[in-house]
Scaffold this motif. Structure first.
Motif, PDB file in Angstrom:
ATOM      1  N   GLU A   1       0.832  -1.207   0.000  1.00 12.00           N
ATOM      2  CA  GLU A   1       0.000   0.000   0.000  1.00 12.00           C
ATOM      3  C   GLU A   1       0.868   1.259   0.000  1.00 12.00           C
ATOM      4  O   GLU A   1       0.588   2.219  -0.718  1.00 12.00           O
ATOM      5  CB  GLU A   1      -0.950   0.006   1.198  1.00 12.00           C
ATOM      6  N   LEU A   2       1.923   1.259   0.805  1.00 11.83           N
ATOM      7  CA  LEU A   2       2.810   2.430   0.837  1.00 11.83           C
ATOM      8  C   LEU A   2       3.562   2.582  -0.483  1.00 11.83           C
ATOM      9  O   LEU A   2       3.767   3.700  -0.952  1.00 11.83           O
ATOM     10  CB  LEU A   2       3.781   2.323   2.011  1.00 11.83           C
ATOM     11  N   ARG A   3       3.952   1.483  -1.087  1.00 14.67           N
ATOM     12  CA  ARG A   3       4.592   1.560  -2.403  1.00 14.67           C
ATOM     13  C   ARG A   3       3.647   2.182  -3.428  1.00 14.67           C
ATOM     14  O   ARG A   3       4.064   3.004  -4.251  1.00 14.67           O
ATOM     15  CB  ARG A   3       5.028   0.169  -2.858  1.00 14.67           C
ATOM     16  N   LYS A   4       2.386   1.795  -3.392  1.00 17.30           N
ATOM     17  CA  LYS A   4       1.389   2.349  -4.310  1.00 17.30           C
ATOM     18  C   LYS A   4       1.210   3.842  -4.101  1.00 17.30           C
ATOM     19  O   LYS A   4       0.844   4.564  -5.030  1.00 17.30           O
ATOM     20  CB  LYS A   4       0.045   1.648  -4.132  1.00 17.30           C
ATOM     21  N   ARG A   5       1.481   4.305  -2.889  1.00 18.85           N
ATOM     22  CA  ARG A   5       1.335   5.733  -2.569  1.00 18.85           C
ATOM     23  C   ARG A   5       2.605   6.524  -2.861  1.00 18.85           C
ATOM     24  O   ARG A   5       2.707   7.696  -2.522  1.00 18.85           O
ATOM     25  CB  ARG A   5       0.919   5.895  -1.118  1.00 18.85           C
ATOM     26  N   GLY A   6       3.590   5.879  -3.485  1.00 24.42           N
ATOM     27  CA  GLY A   6       4.784   6.590  -3.924  1.00 24.42           C
ATOM     28  C   GLY A   6       5.997   6.462  -3.030  1.00 24.42           C
ATOM     29  O   GLY A   6       7.017   7.113  -3.271  1.00 24.42           O
TER      30      GLY A   6
ATOM     31  N   GLU B   1       6.657   2.816   8.631  1.00 26.89           N
ATOM     32  CA  GLU B   1       5.250   3.114   8.391  1.00 26.89           C
ATOM     33  C   GLU B   1       4.814   4.376   9.137  1.00 26.89           C
ATOM     34  O   GLU B   1       4.069   5.197   8.593  1.00 26.89           O
ATOM     35  CB  GLU B   1       4.378   1.928   8.785  1.00 26.89           C
ATOM     36  N   ALA B   2       5.288   4.551  10.357  1.00 26.44           N
ATOM     37  CA  ALA B   2       4.951   5.749  11.129  1.00 26.44           C
ATOM     38  C   ALA B   2       5.490   7.000  10.442  1.00 26.44           C
ATOM     39  O   ALA B   2       4.815   8.031  10.386  1.00 26.44           O
ATOM     40  CB  ALA B   2       5.495   5.639  12.549  1.00 26.44           C
ATOM     41  N   GLU B   3       6.686   6.920   9.911  1.00 29.88           N
ATOM     42  CA  GLU B   3       7.269   8.069   9.213  1.00 29.88           C
ATOM     43  C   GLU B   3       6.513   8.362   7.920  1.00 29.88           C
ATOM     44  O   GLU B   3       6.315   9.531   7.565  1.00 29.88           O
ATOM     45  CB  GLU B   3       8.749   7.834   8.928  1.00 29.88           C
ATOM     46  N   CYS B   4       6.063   7.340   7.230  1.00 33.79           N
ATOM     47  CA  CYS B   4       5.253   7.536   6.018  1.00 33.79           C
ATOM     48  C   CYS B   4       3.962   8.274   6.370  1.00 33.79           C
ATOM     49  O   CYS B   4       3.590   9.246   5.690  1.00 33.79           O
ATOM     50  CB  CYS B   4       4.916   6.195   5.367  1.00 33.79           C
ATOM     51  N   GLU B   5       3.293   7.833   7.406  1.00 36.12           N
ATOM     52  CA  GLU B   5       2.052   8.476   7.829  1.00 36.12           C
ATOM     53  C   GLU B   5       2.296   9.914   8.269  1.00 36.12           C
ATOM     54  O   GLU B   5       1.533  10.821   7.930  1.00 36.12           O
ATOM     55  CB  GLU B   5       1.383   7.677   8.949  1.00 36.12           C
ATOM     56  N   ARG B   6       3.371  10.134   9.028  1.00 35.67           N
ATOM     57  CA  ARG B   6       3.709  11.494   9.452  1.00 35.67           C
ATOM     58  C   ARG B   6       3.943  12.387   8.239  1.00 35.67           C
ATOM     59  O   ARG B   6       3.433  13.503   8.155  1.00 35.67           O
ATOM     60  CB  ARG B   6       4.957  11.490  10.347  1.00 35.67           C
TER      61      ARG B   6
ATOM     62  N   ASP C   1      25.934   0.314   3.552  1.00 37.16           N
ATOM     63  CA  ASP C   1      25.598  -0.787   4.464  1.00 37.16           C
ATOM     64  C   ASP C   1      25.017  -0.330   5.799  1.00 37.16           C
ATOM     65  O   ASP C   1      24.682  -1.171   6.628  1.00 37.16           O
ATOM     66  CB  ASP C   1      26.852  -1.625   4.756  1.00 37.16           C
ATOM     67  N   HIS C   2      24.891   0.971   6.005  1.00 40.09           N
ATOM     68  CA  HIS C   2      24.480   1.474   7.315  1.00 40.09           C
ATOM     69  C   HIS C   2      23.186   2.284   7.306  1.00 40.09           C
ATOM     70  O   HIS C   2      22.575   2.465   8.347  1.00 40.09           O
ATOM     71  CB  HIS C   2      25.588   2.339   7.912  1.00 40.09           C
ATOM     72  N   ILE C   3      22.780   2.772   6.154  1.00 39.45           N
ATOM     73  CA  ILE C   3      21.673   3.726   6.064  1.00 39.45           C
ATOM     74  C   ILE C   3      20.550   3.186   5.180  1.00 39.45           C
ATOM     75  O   ILE C   3      20.797   2.566   4.159  1.00 39.45           O
ATOM     76  CB  ILE C   3      22.164   5.070   5.457  1.00 39.45           C
ATOM     77  N   VAL C   4      19.312   3.463   5.595  1.00 36.62           N
ATOM     78  CA  VAL C   4      18.125   3.221   4.776  1.00 36.62           C
ATOM     79  C   VAL C   4      17.452   4.577   4.592  1.00 36.62           C
ATOM     80  O   VAL C   4      17.174   5.270   5.573  1.00 36.62           O
ATOM     81  CB  VAL C   4      17.126   2.266   5.469  1.00 36.62           C
ATOM     82  N   LEU C   5      17.224   4.958   3.353  1.00 38.42           N
ATOM     83  CA  LEU C   5      16.548   6.217   3.075  1.00 38.42           C
ATOM     84  C   LEU C   5      15.111   5.941   2.685  1.00 38.42           C
ATOM     85  O   LEU C   5      14.831   5.077   1.858  1.00 38.42           O
ATOM     86  CB  LEU C   5      17.238   6.957   1.929  1.00 38.42           C
ATOM     87  N   LEU C   6      14.197   6.693   3.286  1.00 38.62           N
ATOM     88  CA  LEU C   6      12.797   6.634   2.911  1.00 38.62           C
ATOM     89  C   LEU C   6      12.563   7.719   1.871  1.00 38.62           C
ATOM     90  O   LEU C   6      12.852   8.890   2.114  1.00 38.62           O
ATOM     91  CB  LEU C   6      11.905   6.863   4.138  1.00 38.62           C
ATOM     92  N   MET C   7      12.043   7.302   0.732  1.00 33.52           N
ATOM     93  CA  MET C   7      11.802   8.211  -0.377  1.00 33.52           C
ATOM     94  C   MET C   7      10.301   8.305  -0.637  1.00 33.52           C
ATOM     95  O   MET C   7       9.565   7.331  -0.448  1.00 33.52           O
ATOM     96  CB  MET C   7      12.496   7.685  -1.644  1.00 33.52           C
ATOM     97  N   HIS C   8       9.851   9.484  -1.070  1.00 34.79           N
ATOM     98  CA  HIS C   8       8.460   9.652  -1.493  1.00 34.79           C
ATOM     99  C   HIS C   8       8.470  10.402  -2.814  1.00 34.79           C
ATOM    100  O   HIS C   8       8.978  11.516  -2.895  1.00 34.79           O
ATOM    101  CB  HIS C   8       7.633  10.408  -0.461  1.00 34.79           C
ATOM    102  N   ASP C   9       7.964   9.753  -3.835  1.00 31.17           N
ATOM    103  CA  ASP C   9       7.970  10.314  -5.192  1.00 31.17           C
ATOM    104  C   ASP C   9       9.362  10.785  -5.591  1.00 31.17           C
ATOM    105  O   ASP C   9       9.534  11.854  -6.173  1.00 31.17           O
ATOM    106  CB  ASP C   9       6.948  11.441  -5.317  1.00 31.17           C
ATOM    107  N   GLY C  10      10.365   9.975  -5.237  1.00 34.69           N
ATOM    108  CA  GLY C  10      11.741  10.250  -5.640  1.00 34.69           C
ATOM    109  C   GLY C  10      12.509  11.224  -4.766  1.00 34.69           C
ATOM    110  O   GLY C  10      13.671  11.496  -5.028  1.00 34.69           O
TER     111      GLY C  10
END
Length: 58
Positions: free
Chosen positions: A6-11, A45-50, A19-28
């Motif tokens: 669902e979050l992927r569908k929302r961009g 998921e909490a950060e996506c909602e925020r 090897d140490h970082i994960v970046l959350l992206m929204h529409d690039g």
């Protein structure tokens, strides 16, 4: 799996620049960064909602 379909569908997507970082992206665009050892599905998921509430009023 750290992100649901669902979050992927929302961009949203995840990027792993090293090897140490994960970046959350929204529409690039980067909206958050997490350590790979500390990132959980719940925290992402909490950060996506925020982000949707604060930046897009959704």
């Amino acid at each position: 799996m750290l992100m649901n379909d669902e979050l992927r569908k929302r961009g949203f997507s995840l990027s792993y620049p090293d090897d140490h970082i994960v970046l959350l992206m929204h529409d690039g665009k980067q909206v958050a960064a997490f350590s790979q050892t500390g990132a959980t599905r719940e925290s992402i998921e909490a950060e996506c909602e925020r982000h949707l509430l604060e930046e897009h009023n959704q």
